[in-house]
Write a protein that holds these residues in place. Structure first.
Motif, PDB file in Angstrom:
ATOM      1  N   PRO A   1      30.363  51.941 -41.884  1.00 13.95           N
ATOM      2  CA  PRO A   1      29.316  52.626 -41.105  1.00 13.95           C
ATOM      3  C   PRO A   1      29.841  53.761 -40.228  1.00 13.95           C
ATOM      4  O   PRO A   1      29.137  54.747 -40.035  1.00 13.95           O
ATOM      5  CB  PRO A   1      28.708  51.524 -40.250  1.00 13.95           C
ATOM      6  N   THR A   2      31.057  53.615 -39.707  1.00 17.70           N
ATOM      7  CA  THR A   2      31.608  54.690 -38.866  1.00 17.70           C
ATOM      8  C   THR A   2      31.820  55.961 -39.705  1.00 17.70           C
ATOM      9  O   THR A   2      31.484  57.059 -39.277  1.00 17.70           O
ATOM     10  CB  THR A   2      32.945  54.255 -38.240  1.00 17.70           C
ATOM     11  N   ARG A   3      32.355  55.756 -40.899  1.00 17.60           N
ATOM     12  CA  ARG A   3      32.591  56.911 -41.766  1.00 17.60           C
ATOM     13  C   ARG A   3      31.266  57.536 -42.212  1.00 17.60           C
ATOM     14  O   ARG A   3      31.148  58.744 -42.335  1.00 17.60           O
ATOM     15  CB  ARG A   3      33.433  56.494 -42.974  1.00 17.60           C
ATOM     16  N   ARG A   4      30.259  56.689 -42.421  1.00 18.75           N
ATOM     17  CA  ARG A   4      28.943  57.234 -42.789  1.00 18.75           C
ATOM     18  C   ARG A   4      28.365  58.033 -41.627  1.00 18.75           C
ATOM     19  O   ARG A   4      27.727  59.072 -41.827  1.00 18.75           O
ATOM     20  CB  ARG A   4      27.986  56.108 -43.201  1.00 18.75           C
ATOM     21  N   GLU A   5      28.606  57.547 -40.414  1.00 23.65           N
ATOM     22  CA  GLU A   5      28.123  58.276 -39.240  1.00 23.65           C
ATOM     23  C   GLU A   5      28.835  59.623 -39.107  1.00 23.65           C
ATOM     24  O   GLU A   5      28.219  60.631 -38.747  1.00 23.65           O
ATOM     25  CB  GLU A   5      28.326  57.415 -37.983  1.00 23.65           C
ATOM     26  N   VAL A   6      30.127  59.645 -39.427  1.00 28.04           N
ATOM     27  CA  VAL A   6      30.880  60.909 -39.407  1.00 28.04           C
ATOM     28  C   VAL A   6      30.248  61.890 -40.397  1.00 28.04           C
ATOM     29  O   VAL A   6      30.020  63.063 -40.066  1.00 28.04           O
ATOM     30  CB  VAL A   6      32.375  60.669 -39.763  1.00 28.04           C
ATOM     31  N   LEU A   7      29.921  61.392 -41.580  1.00 29.77           N
ATOM     32  CA  LEU A   7      29.302  62.257 -42.598  1.00 29.77           C
ATOM     33  C   LEU A   7      27.940  62.767 -42.116  1.00 29.77           C
ATOM     34  O   LEU A   7      27.586  63.924 -42.340  1.00 29.77           O
ATOM     35  CB  LEU A   7      29.148  61.502 -43.919  1.00 29.77           C
TER      36      LEU A   7
ATOM     37  N   LYS B   1      32.734  70.342 -37.742  1.00 29.95           N
ATOM     38  CA  LYS B   1      33.040  69.905 -36.376  1.00 29.95           C
ATOM     39  C   LYS B   1      34.528  69.606 -36.272  1.00 29.95           C
ATOM     40  O   LYS B   1      35.171  69.235 -37.272  1.00 29.95           O
ATOM     41  CB  LYS B   1      32.243  68.644 -36.032  1.00 29.95           C
ATOM     42  N   SER B   2      35.024  69.728 -35.064  1.00 32.42           N
ATOM     43  CA  SER B   2      36.438  69.425 -34.860  1.00 32.42           C
ATOM     44  C   SER B   2      36.634  67.909 -34.798  1.00 32.42           C
ATOM     45  O   SER B   2      35.682  67.150 -34.540  1.00 32.42           O
ATOM     46  CB  SER B   2      36.925  70.066 -33.564  1.00 32.42           C
ATOM     47  N   ALA B   3      37.878  67.504 -35.017  1.00 31.41           N
ATOM     48  CA  ALA B   3      38.197  66.078 -34.975  1.00 31.41           C
ATOM     49  C   ALA B   3      37.864  65.504 -33.594  1.00 31.41           C
ATOM     50  O   ALA B   3      37.354  64.383 -33.488  1.00 31.41           O
ATOM     51  CB  ALA B   3      39.676  65.883 -35.299  1.00 31.41           C
ATOM     52  N   GLY B   4      38.103  66.299 -32.556  1.00 33.43           N
ATOM     53  CA  GLY B   4      37.820  65.857 -31.190  1.00 33.43           C
ATOM     54  C   GLY B   4      36.331  65.643 -30.965  1.00 33.43           C
ATOM     55  O   GLY B   4      35.923  64.623 -30.383  1.00 33.43           O
ATOM     56  N   ASP B   5      35.522  66.596 -31.429  1.00 34.22           N
ATOM     57  CA  ASP B   5      34.065  66.473 -31.283  1.00 34.22           C
ATOM     58  C   ASP B   5      33.553  65.228 -31.997  1.00 34.22           C
ATOM     59  O   ASP B   5      32.682  64.510 -31.485  1.00 34.22           O
ATOM     60  CB  ASP B   5      33.365  67.706 -31.875  1.00 34.22           C
ATOM     61  N   LEU B   6      34.070  65.002 -33.196  1.00 33.79           N
ATOM     62  CA  LEU B   6      33.623  63.837 -33.966  1.00 33.79           C
ATOM     63  C   LEU B   6      34.049  62.537 -33.290  1.00 33.79           C
ATOM     64  O   LEU B   6      33.262  61.598 -33.176  1.00 33.79           O
ATOM     65  CB  LEU B   6      34.196  63.902 -35.388  1.00 33.79           C
ATOM     66  N   SER B   7      35.302  62.527 -32.820  1.00 38.80           N
ATOM     67  CA  SER B   7      35.835  61.301 -32.189  1.00 38.80           C
ATOM     68  C   SER B   7      35.051  60.948 -30.930  1.00 38.80           C
ATOM     69  O   SER B   7      34.918  59.752 -30.584  1.00 38.80           O
ATOM     70  CB  SER B   7      37.304  61.489 -31.836  1.00 38.80           C
TER      71      SER B   7
ATOM     72  N   THR C   1      42.543  55.160 -35.031  1.00 42.90           N
ATOM     73  CA  THR C   1      41.496  54.601 -35.896  1.00 42.90           C
ATOM     74  C   THR C   1      40.656  55.709 -36.503  1.00 42.90           C
ATOM     75  O   THR C   1      40.354  55.691 -37.707  1.00 42.90           O
ATOM     76  CB  THR C   1      40.587  53.644 -35.082  1.00 42.90           C
ATOM     77  N   MET C   2      40.296  56.690 -35.662  1.00 45.52           N
ATOM     78  CA  MET C   2      39.499  57.813 -36.177  1.00 45.52           C
ATOM     79  C   MET C   2      40.302  58.587 -37.217  1.00 45.52           C
ATOM     80  O   MET C   2      39.755  59.012 -38.240  1.00 45.52           O
ATOM     81  CB  MET C   2      39.086  58.751 -35.036  1.00 45.52           C
ATOM     82  N   SER C   3      41.601  58.768 -36.945  1.00 45.64           N
ATOM     83  CA  SER C   3      42.452  59.476 -37.911  1.00 45.64           C
ATOM     84  C   SER C   3      42.458  58.753 -39.250  1.00 45.64           C
ATOM     85  O   SER C   3      42.429  59.390 -40.307  1.00 45.64           O
ATOM     86  CB  SER C   3      43.884  59.583 -37.384  1.00 45.64           C
ATOM     87  N   ALA C   4      42.494  57.418 -39.171  1.00 47.49           N
ATOM     88  CA  ALA C   4      42.483  56.625 -40.411  1.00 47.49           C
ATOM     89  C   ALA C   4      41.158  56.837 -41.159  1.00 47.49           C
ATOM     90  O   ALA C   4      41.139  56.989 -42.384  1.00 47.49           O
ATOM     91  CB  ALA C   4      42.674  55.150 -40.084  1.00 47.49           C
TER      92      ALA C   4
END
Lengths: 203, 102
Positions: free
Chosen positions: B11-17, B25-31, B40-43
């Motif tokens: 679900p977290t990855r689906r939310e990222v999508l 978006k930047s990695a920071g914004d998403l995190s 964990t987010m990097s993974a």
């Protein structure tokens, strides 16, 4: 962290799919030449594969993205809308050729294909033109997206083929042959690319 | 295709999508949208990248992520969202194993 060649995996799968379909085209034509299949089967088979090729291109279109910039979301939406439309058009074209009586398929499949592909290209262009940013990014044949250019040429060629099918039905074999020669020369001498680029370039 | 199913199963990855549908978006914004640690987010990002659902590009000091789904992958994403867990039900993903030195 930067992907060295972001479009490479998608391009590889797309290339395998396109080459596979080309081999299937050649196999059907060869089978017909050696009288292994009849004319009707060959016609149905080749036409169904043509629809499938359009669907494959439509599926991968949104994956062949541009560099990230402010317009990517909007352009991605344009690609997704066009991709879905091309898949539906391609599958509808294939199903008609596989399931409908030959006379009906000949009469309606190309019209369905032409209308569907026209609608997709119109939606694609309309959404893309609303995007802000540099024109080079909007042109689907931009040099940094060579795979997109290849897909655009395949879609254009299929669109032209639908047109030639229709010309054949309305004006006969000779008109269709001349049309095919003219379109082939246009594409061979790069006439299609500038037209397509202009079509999608920001006005 | 397995990597795509694996990527969409979380679900977290689906939310990222879902977040990336609005644009890169930047990695920071998403995190910032998740109460999970950076590793964990990097993974999660790595799984999405490996599946080819997103692509990343370094811009200055930040990494920009961009959606890169085919129409069928998009449809599959829709199905998993419809029949799987909704992003709101997302449970924290287990932390990746820490190295001994830390």
């Amino acid at each position: 962290m930067t992907d060295p060649a972001p479009n490479k995996p998608a391009a590889r799968v797309l290339t395998i799919a396109v080459v596979g379909l080309m081999i299937a085209f050649a196999a059907i034509i060869a089978a017909k030449e050696f009288n292994l299949v009849d004319q009707a089967f060959a016609r149905r088979g080749v036409s169904a594969l043509l629809g499938l090729l359009l669907a494959v291109c439509g599926n991968y279109l949104p994956k062949l993205t541009r560099q990230p910039d402010a317009d990517t979301a909007l352009l991605g939406r344009a690609d997704r809308a066009a991709g879905r439309g091309l898949i539906l058009t391609g599958l509808a074209f294939s199903v008609i050729w596989l399931a409908a009586p030959l006379g009906t398929a000949t009469a309606i499949a190309s019209i369905v294909g032409l209308l569907g592909a026209s609608a997709c290209i119109a939606v694609w262009a309309w959404i893309a033109r609303r995007a802000e940013g540099g024109s080079a990014r909007l042109a689907i044949t931009a040099t940094d997206t060579a795979v997109r250019a290849a897909v655009a040429m395949i879609v254009l060629s299929i669109f032209v083929t639908f047109g030639i099918f229709e010309i054949d039905r309305i004006w006969g074999d000779q008109a269709a042959q001349w049309s095919a020669i003219i379109f082939s020369l246009m594409i061979a001498f790069g006439g299609g690319a500038p037209v397509f680029t202009t079509l999608f370039r920001r006005g | 295709m397995n990597t795509v199913f694996k990527a969409l199963s979380d679900p977290t990855r689906r939310e990222v999508l879902t977040l990336l549908r609005d644009g890169p978006k930047s990695a920071g914004d998403l995190s910032a949208h998740f109460a999970v640690s950076k590793p964990t987010m990097s993974a999660h990002f790595a799984v999405l990248r490996e599946a080819g659902l997103v692509r990343s590009e370094k811009q200055g000091k930040s990494v920009i992520y961009q959606l890169q789904m085919s129409v069928l992958e998009d449809a599959l994403f829709g199905f998993t969202n419809m029949f799987g867990l909704s992003p709101a039900d997302a449970t924290p993903t287990p932390e990746p194993p820490q190295s001994k030195g830390q």
